[in-house]
Motif scaffolding. Sequence first.
Motif, mmCIF file in Angstrom:
data_model
loop_
_atom_site.group_PDB
_atom_site.id
_atom_site.type_symbol
_atom_site.label_atom_id
_atom_site.label_comp_id
_atom_site.label_asym_id
_atom_site.label_seq_id
_atom_site.Cartn_x
_atom_site.Cartn_y
_atom_site.Cartn_z
ATOM 1 N N GLU A 17 3.236 8.760 -6.147
ATOM 2 C CA GLU A 17 1.953 8.706 -5.382
ATOM 3 C C GLU A 17 1.950 8.014 -4.098
ATOM 4 O O GLU A 17 0.778 7.857 -3.559
ATOM 5 N N ASN A 18 2.952 7.538 -3.723
ATOM 6 C CA ASN A 18 3.073 6.831 -2.210
ATOM 7 C C ASN A 18 2.252 5.813 -2.036
ATOM 8 O O ASN A 18 1.443 5.860 -1.067
ATOM 9 N N ARG A 19 2.170 4.943 -3.101
ATOM 10 C CA ARG A 19 1.072 4.005 -2.999
ATOM 11 C C ARG A 19 1.245 2.873 -1.707
ATOM 12 O O ARG A 19 2.361 2.637 -1.249
ATOM 13 N N GLU A 20 0.205 2.605 -1.289
ATOM 14 C CA GLU A 20 0.334 1.393 -0.240
ATOM 15 C C GLU A 20 -0.777 0.420 -0.580
ATOM 16 O O GLU A 20 -1.808 0.473 -1.151
ATOM 17 N N LYS A 21 -0.102 -0.999 -0.269
ATOM 18 C CA LYS A 21 -0.935 -1.912 -0.595
ATOM 19 C C LYS A 21 -2.069 -2.294 0.182
ATOM 20 O O LYS A 21 -2.148 -1.816 1.327
ATOM 21 N N TYR A 22 -3.254 -2.654 -0.429
ATOM 22 C CA TYR A 22 -4.698 -2.703 0.012
ATOM 23 C C TYR A 22 -5.322 -1.390 0.347
ATOM 24 O O TYR A 22 -5.931 -1.337 1.514
ATOM 25 N N GLN A 23 -4.794 -0.407 -0.105
ATOM 26 C CA GLN A 23 -5.529 0.825 -0.027
ATOM 27 C C GLN A 23 -6.412 1.215 -1.102
ATOM 28 O O GLN A 23 -6.246 2.151 -1.813
ATOM 29 N N ASN A 24 -7.643 0.397 -1.076
ATOM 30 C CA ASN A 24 -8.748 0.642 -2.016
ATOM 31 C C ASN A 24 -8.312 0.207 -3.345
ATOM 32 O O ASN A 24 -8.900 1.123 -4.292
#
Length: 106
Positions: A17-24
């Motif tokens: 999912e290529n998650r990013e911190k603080y991304q909703n």
Amino acid sequence: MNYLRLYFRIIRKALGENREKYQNAYYERHHIKPRSFGGNNKRQNIVLLTAKEHFLCHAALAKFFDKNIKRSLSSKRAFYMMSVKNNMQNRKINSRLFERNKEMLY
């Protein structure tokens, strides 16, 4: 149940999912190969997990290494610490989860 398969299924899903911190969304950093097992803090060894995924990963590792004394103590302690309240995290668990976590230490 194959706990290691569950662990890597969660890891693969999160990596995909290529998650990013603080991304909703709220995510917690998790070492794919735990530091106590020789893992490091390099980006390739870190994945962002939801709080539930993080809890399940530590539970799966604790159960998987249950019979391996050397690795069992560190994985069970890490799982137990997920239920401890500290200044950084205000965790709330019920008595059943607290009891299970404590029992896993023995």
